[in-house]
Design an enzyme around this catalytic site. Structure first.
Site, short mmCIF file in Angstrom:
data_model
loop_
_atom_site.label_atom_id
_atom_site.label_comp_id
_atom_site.label_asym_id
_atom_site.label_seq_id
_atom_site.Cartn_x
_atom_site.Cartn_y
_atom_site.Cartn_z
N HIS A 1 0.94 11.42 4.74
CA HIS A 1 2.33 11.78 5.03
C HIS A 1 3.34 11.33 3.99
O HIS A 1 4.49 11.71 4.02
CB HIS A 1 2.75 11.17 6.38
N ARG B 1 6.07 10.61 1.36
CA ARG B 1 7.02 11.52 0.70
C ARG B 1 6.60 11.81 -0.75
O ARG B 1 6.68 12.94 -1.22
CB ARG B 1 8.38 10.83 0.69
N GLU C 1 10.60 3.59 0.19
CA GLU C 1 10.31 2.33 0.89
C GLU C 1 10.35 1.10 -0.01
O GLU C 1 10.77 0.03 0.41
CB GLU C 1 8.94 2.41 1.60
N HIS D 1 1.05 14.58 10.53
CA HIS D 1 2.42 14.09 10.72
C HIS D 1 3.32 15.29 11.06
O HIS D 1 3.09 16.38 10.54
CB HIS D 1 2.85 13.43 9.41
N GLU E 1 7.60 -8.26 8.55
CA GLU E 1 6.79 -7.69 7.47
C GLU E 1 7.54 -7.75 6.14
O GLU E 1 7.67 -6.77 5.41
CB GLU E 1 6.36 -6.25 7.77
N ASP F 1 10.22 -1.07 6.06
CA ASP F 1 10.88 -0.49 4.90
C ASP F 1 11.42 0.92 5.10
O ASP F 1 11.61 1.68 4.16
CB ASP F 1 9.88 -0.47 3.73
C1 UD1 Z 1 9.18 7.87 7.75
C2 UD1 Z 1 9.57 6.67 6.89
C3 UD1 Z 1 8.36 6.09 6.20
C4 UD1 Z 1 7.24 5.81 7.19
C5 UD1 Z 1 6.98 7.04 8.02
C6 UD1 Z 1 5.99 6.73 9.10
C7 UD1 Z 1 11.79 6.77 5.84
C8 UD1 Z 1 12.59 7.28 4.72
N1 UD1 Z 1 10.49 7.12 5.84
O1 UD1 Z 1 8.71 8.89 6.87
O2 UD1 Z 1 8.71 4.88 5.56
O3 UD1 Z 1 6.08 5.45 6.48
O4 UD1 Z 1 8.18 7.49 8.64
O5 UD1 Z 1 5.50 7.90 9.70
O6 UD1 Z 1 12.29 6.08 6.68
N2 UD1 Z 1 10.17 14.94 11.42
C9 UD1 Z 1 10.03 15.71 12.53
N3 UD1 Z 1 9.53 15.12 13.67
C10 UD1 Z 1 9.19 13.79 13.70
C11 UD1 Z 1 9.32 13.03 12.55
C12 UD1 Z 1 9.81 13.62 11.41
O7 UD1 Z 1 10.36 16.89 12.51
O8 UD1 Z 1 8.75 13.31 14.75
C13 UD1 Z 1 10.73 15.54 10.20
C14 UD1 Z 1 12.16 15.03 9.96
O9 UD1 Z 1 13.12 15.78 10.62
C15 UD1 Z 1 12.29 15.16 8.48
C16 UD1 Z 1 10.86 14.93 7.97
O10 UD1 Z 1 10.00 15.13 9.08
O11 UD1 Z 1 12.67 16.45 8.14
C17 UD1 Z 1 10.67 13.57 7.40
O12 UD1 Z 1 10.96 12.58 8.39
P1 UD1 Z 1 11.53 11.14 8.00
O13 UD1 Z 1 11.63 10.32 9.22
O14 UD1 Z 1 12.75 11.27 7.13
O15 UD1 Z 1 10.44 10.57 7.01
P2 UD1 Z 1 8.88 10.41 7.23
O16 UD1 Z 1 8.18 11.14 6.14
O17 UD1 Z 1 8.54 10.67 8.63
N1 UDP Z 2 -1.03 6.51 14.20
C1 UDP Z 2 -1.05 7.06 15.48
N2 UDP Z 2 -1.39 8.38 15.63
C2 UDP Z 2 -1.67 9.18 14.57
C3 UDP Z 2 -1.61 8.62 13.26
C4 UDP Z 2 -1.27 7.28 13.12
O1 UDP Z 2 -0.80 6.36 16.46
O2 UDP Z 2 -1.97 10.36 14.78
C5 UDP Z 2 -0.62 5.09 14.04
C6 UDP Z 2 -1.61 4.23 13.27
O3 UDP Z 2 -2.51 3.61 14.15
C7 UDP Z 2 -0.70 3.22 12.57
C8 UDP Z 2 0.63 3.93 12.44
O4 UDP Z 2 0.55 5.08 13.27
O5 UDP Z 2 -0.48 2.08 13.38
C9 UDP Z 2 0.87 4.30 11.01
O6 UDP Z 2 1.97 5.15 10.95
P1 UDP Z 2 2.26 6.04 9.69
O7 UDP Z 2 1.01 6.30 8.94
O8 UDP Z 2 3.06 7.18 10.18
O9 UDP Z 2 3.26 5.12 8.85
P2 UDP Z 2 3.05 3.97 7.75
O10 UDP Z 2 2.23 2.90 8.34
O11 UDP Z 2 2.43 4.62 6.55
O12 UDP Z 2 4.45 3.53 7.45
#
Ligand code: UD1
Ligand code: UDP
Length: 388
Positions: free
Chosen positions: A208, A210, A133, A241, A119, A97
């Site tokens: 993490h 949003r 999501e 995160h 999924e 998602d």
């Molecule tokens: C994203 C997904 C969410 C998922 C999550 C898993 C979307 C909208 N959200 O959320 O569904 O559960 O990943 O972790 O697709 N950023 C960094 N470095 C990184 C990753 C992110 O700096 O490695 C920053 C991005 O630049 C952005 C913010 O974190 O400013 C949010 O990242 P984004 O990928 O948009 O959403 P997540 O909260 O990571």
């Molecule tokens: N995970 C990881 N390292 C971490 C935290 C999470 O490898 O420090 C893995 C965890 O085992 C799981 C996945 O990341 O499989 C979950 O990712 P996240 O919580 O970012 O996203 P969500 O599942 O909520 O979309």
């Protein structure tokens, strides 16, 4: 000639949950996976691919610091649209998602490429939680031609939305495949030095989402602080995160707190090792709810609803939301009452048997070899016709 399947991977959970599928497709005599990393989460995805011995064929490099959702959506659409224009693949697979998944599916649709959704059928029925999501996965259901539901419950939800039963396949969740693969193939390495304290009960924390950024996440941090103060027998390990918005809320409250270790994201192997060693988990993560249920680790879920009610029924997940007092009460209960802890510690196979990726591979082989891109399409009358 092998049929080409573009597998879109954006974020950490997509990499973990699609790695077994990419590997399974790689073993097929009829299908050829093309791994497209959007790099929505660049480094974290690379680490996971390394663990699974996967190399991305294409890297779209879409991540920007503090990127807004609409900017991410725009850049993904431009990059994926251009890719599919130049590379007419036979099918596209997306997972879950995220924005990468939604735009992956939509871009494929614009090019009339059939989409498989891994999924499929998860719903919270609250369009703003998880955000964005819930809407992303609902839209993907309308886009996809093959729906790979992780559980019978998810399949029922799809049927309740009038999705043709012939296009729904119950496969299990590929996260269980990833868990099994990791336990079989890797070195069982210790977590990096200095962050575990073997004498204490380990509580693993992740947060993490949003919709939790802001006051809810501040409450979570305060609750962890109070729990650490009142339970010196526990050690709270919190891999953060990379989102700067998360760190700005967590670090001021917890970085100097006794009994709490904040650290960089653990690689998947380390995270699973920590999960195995943990006494319980506090998390708003989707994937962690599934893994903990499979391993029989109690999770206090930092949400008011979950699209994974199977884990609540299995007894490992308890919804506590983000209210400080509620987290404190539930955390205290697990730490002092072995019966409460025991009642939440039974592993369950509700999320799958570890063979989901193989099932998806077989289903795609059947569909792509027989249909040869002629897709079943139901006219509103219900009469079945074949469309090019
Ligand atoms: C994203 C997904 C969410 C998922 C999550 C898993 C979307 C909208 N959200 O959320 O569904 O559960 O990943 O972790 O697709 N950023 C960094 N470095 C990184 C990753 C992110 O700096 O490695 C920053 C991005 O630049 C952005 C913010 O974190 O400013 C949010 O990242 P984004 O990928 O948009 O959403 P997540 O909260 O990571
Ligand atoms: N995970 C990881 N390292 C971490 C935290 C999470 O490898 O420090 C893995 C965890 O085992 C799981 C996945 O990341 O499989 C979950 O990712 P996240 O919580 O970012 O996203 P969500 O599942 O909520 O979309």
């Amino acid at each position: 000639m092998k049929k080409t399947i573009a597998v879109i991977v954006g974020t950490r959970p997509e990499a973990i949950k699609l790695a077994p599928v990419i590997r399974a497709l790689g073993f097929s005599d009829h299908l050829q996976p093309i791994t497209i990393s959007t790099s929505q989460h660049g480094e974290m995805v690379e680490q996971i691919f390394e663990n699974f011995g996967i190399t991305a064929d294409v890297d779209l490099q879409v991540m920007r610091p503090r990127q807004k959702l609409w900017d991410l959506t725009a850049i993904l659409s431009t990059e994926l649209g251009a890719y599919f224009s130049d590379h007419p693949v036979d099918a596209v697979l997306v997972q879950g998602d995220t924005t990468s998944a939604l735009i992956g599916g939509l871009s494929a649709f614009y090019h009339k490429i059939p989409v498989g959704h891994v999924e499929a059928g998860l719903r919270s029925h609250d369009r703003y939680s998880p955000f964005p999501e819930e809407l992303n996965r609902t839209l993907l259901t309308r886009i996809a031609q093959w729906h790979f539901a992780p559980t019978p419950y998810a399949a029922d939800l799809l049927r309740s939305e009038n999705i043709d039963n012939a296009t729904i396949y119950i496969t299990g969740n590929t996260v269980v495949d990833a868990l099994h693969w990791m336990s079989r193939h890797l070195r069982h390495s210790e977590i990096r030095p200095g962050i575990l304290n073997g004498q204490r009960k380990l509580v693993l924390v992740t947060c993490h989402r949003r919709e939790n950024i802001g006051l809810p996440m501040r409450s979570v941090a305060l609750a962890i602080k109070h729990l650490a103060d009142s339970h010196p027998e526990a050690h709270f390990l919190f891999p953060m995160h990379p989102n700067p918005g998360v760190r700005e809320l967590i670090q001021p409250i917890l970085s100097k707190q006794n009994g709490v270790t904040l650290c960089e994201p653990l690689n998947y192997e380390e995270f699973l090792s920590a999960l195995h060693q943990s006494y319980f988990v506090i998390s708003d993560s989707g994937g962690v709810q599934e893994e903990a249920t499979a391993l029989g680790k109690p999770v206090l879920v930092l949400r008011r609803e979950t699209e994974r009610p199977e884990g609540v029924e299995a007894g490992t997940l308890r919804l506590v939301g983000t209210d400080v007092q509620e987290i404190l009460r539930a955390g205290h209960e697990l730490l002092v009452n072995p019966e409460s802890h025991g009642a939440m510690s039974n592993g369950s196979g509700v999320f799958g048997d570890g063979k989901a990726a193989q099932k998806i591979q077989k289903i795609l082989e059947q569909n792509l070899s027989t249909a040869n891109r002629i897709l079943p399409f139901k006219k509103p009358t219900g009469e079945l016709v074949l469309m090019e």
